[in-house]
Design a protein around this motif. Sequence first.
Motif, PDB file in Angstrom:
ATOM      1  N   ALA A   1       0.846  -1.198   0.000  1.00 39.22           N
ATOM      2  CA  ALA A   1       0.000   0.000   0.000  1.00 39.22           C
ATOM      3  C   ALA A   1       0.881   1.249   0.000  1.00 39.22           C
ATOM      4  CB  ALA A   1      -0.920  -0.008   1.219  1.00 39.22           C
ATOM      5  N   LEU A   2       1.933   1.235   0.824  1.00 46.98           N
ATOM      6  CA  LEU A   2       2.828   2.403   0.892  1.00 46.98           C
ATOM      7  C   LEU A   2       3.499   2.635  -0.471  1.00 46.98           C
ATOM      8  CD1 LEU A   2       4.193   4.641   2.530  1.00 46.98           C
ATOM      9  CD2 LEU A   2       5.929   2.975   3.227  1.00 46.98           C
ATOM     10  N   ALA A   3       3.926   1.531  -1.109  1.00 44.08           N
ATOM     11  CA  ALA A   3       4.583   1.665  -2.420  1.00 44.08           C
ATOM     12  C   ALA A   3       3.624   2.300  -3.426  1.00 44.08           C
ATOM     13  CB  ALA A   3       5.051   0.295  -2.914  1.00 44.08           C
ATOM     14  N   LEU A   4       2.358   1.860  -3.416  1.00 39.00           N
ATOM     15  CA  LEU A   4       1.377   2.407  -4.372  1.00 39.00           C
ATOM     16  C   LEU A   4       1.068   3.866  -4.064  1.00 39.00           C
ATOM     17  CD1 LEU A   4      -1.142  -0.570  -4.724  1.00 39.00           C
ATOM     18  CD2 LEU A   4       0.716   0.064  -6.273  1.00 39.00           C
ATOM     19  N   ILE A   5       0.990   4.181  -2.780  1.00 38.70           N
ATOM     20  CA  ILE A   5       0.720   5.576  -2.401  1.00 38.70           C
ATOM     21  C   ILE A   5       1.874   6.469  -2.882  1.00 38.70           C
ATOM     22  CG2 ILE A   5       0.514   7.188  -0.467  1.00 38.70           C
ATOM     23  CD1 ILE A   5      -0.795   4.932   1.149  1.00 38.70           C
ATOM     24  N   MET A   6       3.102   6.029  -2.626  1.00 36.06           N
ATOM     25  CA  MET A   6       4.254   6.858  -3.007  1.00 36.06           C
ATOM     26  C   MET A   6       4.359   6.972  -4.530  1.00 36.06           C
ATOM     27  SD  MET A   6       5.061   7.876  -0.111  1.00 36.06           S
ATOM     28  CE  MET A   6       6.199   9.092  -0.754  1.00 36.06           C
ATOM     29  N   ASN A   7       4.035   5.884  -5.226  1.00 37.50           N
ATOM     30  CA  ASN A   7       4.043   5.926  -6.688  1.00 37.50           C
ATOM     31  C   ASN A   7       3.062   6.999  -7.170  1.00 37.50           C
ATOM     32  OD1 ASN A   7       4.494   5.205  -9.398  1.00 37.50           O
ATOM     33  ND2 ASN A   7       2.767   3.793  -9.357  1.00 37.50           N
ATOM     34  N   HIS A   8       1.895   7.000  -6.539  1.00 37.54           N
ATOM     35  CA  HIS A   8       0.890   7.997  -6.927  1.00 37.54           C
ATOM     36  C   HIS A   8       1.343   9.412  -6.539  1.00 37.54           C
ATOM     37  CE1 HIS A   8      -2.737  10.290  -7.224  1.00 37.54           C
ATOM     38  NE2 HIS A   8      -2.815  10.436  -5.924  1.00 37.54           N
ATOM     39  N   MET A   9       1.790   9.573  -5.280  1.00 35.32           N
ATOM     40  CA  MET A   9       2.132  10.922  -4.814  1.00 35.32           C
ATOM     41  C   MET A   9       3.292  11.538  -5.614  1.00 35.32           C
ATOM     42  SD  MET A   9       1.783  10.470  -0.688  1.00 35.32           S
ATOM     43  CE  MET A   9       2.880  11.827  -0.333  1.00 35.32           C
TER      44      MET A   9
ATOM     45  N   LEU B   1     -16.141   3.302 -11.806  1.00 35.95           N
ATOM     46  CA  LEU B   1     -14.794   3.822 -11.511  1.00 35.95           C
ATOM     47  C   LEU B   1     -14.253   4.567 -12.731  1.00 35.95           C
ATOM     48  CD1 LEU B   1     -12.236   4.105  -9.806  1.00 35.95           C
ATOM     49  CD2 LEU B   1     -11.509   1.843 -10.643  1.00 35.95           C
ATOM     50  N   ILE B   2     -14.405   3.953 -13.899  1.00 39.20           N
ATOM     51  CA  ILE B   2     -13.901   4.607 -15.121  1.00 39.20           C
ATOM     52  C   ILE B   2     -14.601   5.955 -15.314  1.00 39.20           C
ATOM     53  CG2 ILE B   2     -13.886   4.428 -17.657  1.00 39.20           C
ATOM     54  CD1 ILE B   2     -13.303   1.417 -17.267  1.00 39.20           C
ATOM     55  N   GLU B   3     -15.912   5.963 -15.087  1.00 41.48           N
ATOM     56  CA  GLU B   3     -16.662   7.209 -15.261  1.00 41.48           C
ATOM     57  C   GLU B   3     -16.170   8.293 -14.297  1.00 41.48           C
ATOM     58  OE1 GLU B   3     -20.925   6.538 -15.355  1.00 41.48           O
ATOM     59  OE2 GLU B   3     -21.232   8.647 -14.791  1.00 41.48           O
ATOM     60  N   MET B   4     -15.940   7.894 -13.034  1.00 41.73           N
ATOM     61  CA  MET B   4     -15.525   8.879 -12.021  1.00 41.73           C
ATOM     62  C   MET B   4     -14.109   9.400 -12.273  1.00 41.73           C
ATOM     63  SD  MET B   4     -18.179   9.306 -10.284  1.00 41.73           S
ATOM     64  CE  MET B   4     -17.549  10.406  -9.059  1.00 41.73           C
ATOM     65  N   ILE B   5     -13.287   8.607 -12.954  1.00 40.15           N
ATOM     66  CA  ILE B   5     -11.944   9.106 -13.329  1.00 40.15           C
ATOM     67  C   ILE B   5     -12.080  10.000 -14.560  1.00 40.15           C
ATOM     68  CG2 ILE B   5      -9.641   8.456 -14.111  1.00 40.15           C
ATOM     69  CD1 ILE B   5      -9.912   5.841 -12.515  1.00 40.15           C
ATOM     70  N   ASP B   6     -12.849   9.528 -15.530  1.00 40.41           N
ATOM     71  CA  ASP B   6     -12.964  10.289 -16.777  1.00 40.41           C
ATOM     72  C   ASP B   6     -13.669  11.632 -16.590  1.00 40.41           C
ATOM     73  OD1 ASP B   6     -11.612   8.281 -18.003  1.00 40.41           O
ATOM     74  OD2 ASP B   6     -13.329   7.398 -19.039  1.00 40.41           O
ATOM     75  N   ASN B   7     -14.563  11.697 -15.585  1.00 44.52           N
ATOM     76  CA  ASN B   7     -15.221  13.007 -15.389  1.00 44.52           C
ATOM     77  C   ASN B   7     -14.393  13.909 -14.460  1.00 44.52           C
ATOM     78  OD1 ASN B   7     -15.758  12.344 -12.709  1.00 44.52           O
ATOM     79  ND2 ASN B   7     -17.922  11.870 -13.048  1.00 44.52           N
ATOM     80  N   GLY B   8     -13.206  13.435 -14.083  1.00 47.58           N
ATOM     81  CA  GLY B   8     -12.274  14.282 -13.336  1.00 47.58           C
ATOM     82  C   GLY B   8     -12.481  14.262 -11.834  1.00 47.58           C
ATOM     83  N   HIS B   9     -13.464  13.510 -11.347  1.00 48.02           N
ATOM     84  CA  HIS B   9     -13.670  13.526  -9.896  1.00 48.02           C
ATOM     85  C   HIS B   9     -12.538  12.789  -9.177  1.00 48.02           C
ATOM     86  CE1 HIS B   9     -15.799  14.137  -6.204  1.00 48.02           C
ATOM     87  NE2 HIS B   9     -15.548  12.875  -5.892  1.00 48.02           N
ATOM     88  N   LEU B  10     -12.140  11.640  -9.711  1.00 46.71           N
ATOM     89  CA  LEU B  10     -11.013  10.905  -9.124  1.00 46.71           C
ATOM     90  C   LEU B  10      -9.768  11.107  -9.983  1.00 46.71           C
ATOM     91  CD1 LEU B  10     -12.587   7.442  -8.150  1.00 46.71           C
ATOM     92  CD2 LEU B  10     -12.335   9.484  -6.742  1.00 46.71           C
ATOM     93  N   ALA B  11      -8.603  11.104  -9.295  1.00 45.38           N
ATOM     94  CA  ALA B  11      -7.351  11.274 -10.036  1.00 45.38           C
ATOM     95  C   ALA B  11      -6.942   9.974 -10.724  1.00 45.38           C
ATOM     96  CB  ALA B  11      -6.256  11.726  -9.066  1.00 45.38           C
ATOM     97  N   GLY B  12      -7.364   8.857 -10.160  1.00 42.80           N
ATOM     98  CA  GLY B  12      -6.981   7.578 -10.757  1.00 42.80           C
ATOM     99  C   GLY B  12      -7.102   6.472  -9.735  1.00 42.80           C
ATOM    100  N   ALA B  13      -6.551   5.310 -10.091  1.00 45.20           N
ATOM    101  CA  ALA B  13      -6.665   4.167  -9.186  1.00 45.20           C
ATOM    102  C   ALA B  13      -5.509   3.200  -9.408  1.00 45.20           C
ATOM    103  CB  ALA B  13      -7.994   3.443  -9.436  1.00 45.20           C
ATOM    104  N   SER B  14      -5.136   2.544  -8.324  1.00 46.06           N
ATOM    105  CA  SER B  14      -4.232   1.387  -8.403  1.00 46.06           C
ATOM    106  C   SER B  14      -5.050   0.177  -8.006  1.00 46.06           C
ATOM    107  CB  SER B  14      -3.065   1.522  -7.420  1.00 46.06           C
ATOM    108  OG  SER B  14      -2.018   2.245  -7.987  1.00 46.06           O
TER     109      SER B  14
END
Length: 309
Positions: free
Chosen positions: A100-108, A233-246
């Motif tokens: 989880a930490l690795a994914l968080i740091m990758n994102h941040m 999930l795809i919709e919420m990323i594509d409409n800009g509400h979420l930055a993305g997902a791992s």
Amino acid sequence: MSLVIFSKVHKVQPWIDALKDLAPDIDVITYDKIQDKNKVLFALAWNHPKGIFKEYSNLRCISSMGAGVDHIMSDPDIPEQVRIARIVDPLLSQDLAEFALALIMNHMRGLTNYRLLQNQKTWKKHYYKRISDVSVGILGTGAIGDHVAKFLLATGFSVTGWGKNPGNQKEYKRFHGTDQLDEFLRTPDILICLLPLTPETHGILNKGNLSKLPQGAFLINLGRGPHVVDQDLIEMIDNGHLAGASLDVFDHEPLPEEHPFWSHPAIHITPHVASLTTPGSVAPQIIDNYRRAIKDEELLNVVDRKKGY
Ligand code: GLV
């Protein structure tokens, strides 16, 4: 009496070796070697063919080969008297926390993005948030979620959690029950799903709930694929509400080639590797449970079949 391994996905020899090392007296075999089904008392299973356990009249326990038991609970034909156990292993929880930490740091720090820029020989800097500025929400504060929450807290994140029932965690703010889910979802910059999969949690990461997260939040799913409603999930990323997902877990594994997650630029995929059970680490609890099952004693880490975890 035999202990039988039912798995097509694991390399079974290390499991047999770890169990035999500890208990040479126990007959450990794989399901394709069974000669007499009536002699099978204990099954160690991962994604077994549904319905088969009906044929094992003396089966007393099915132990998962991992922390999750949804692959066992989804079989409607497991006889009533068969008890189900799961693996509880500090190594698994720690592996999940580190992943989880690795994914968080990758994102941040946008590391995947820099790799893509490298492919284009592009030198371009991005600003970033610091750990002390980031809040993480842990959806699912059971034994694993609680460990991950405390690990991230010790790393310097602000952490909140949500669980089905009230807990006694004091180190971080913990919401509980459906009534408090909305309030919990209001703050995390990063949401990590570590829930067990049950009929109640199936599809919990849907448009309605994802839209309650703050604008720009990021989702990490380390629970099970069906927690996420993929199109939402795809919709919420594509409409800009979420930055993305791992995402480490999926509805169908391996993720089918034609699935849109593969090519989505804001979705990072790993092949269900957040925590891999180490046979040597979990063999003692499996052997212990085998001996308890023979004596009809209470089992370790037994699952409540009504609750589903
Ligand atoms: C992995 O997903 C596990 O359940 O151990």
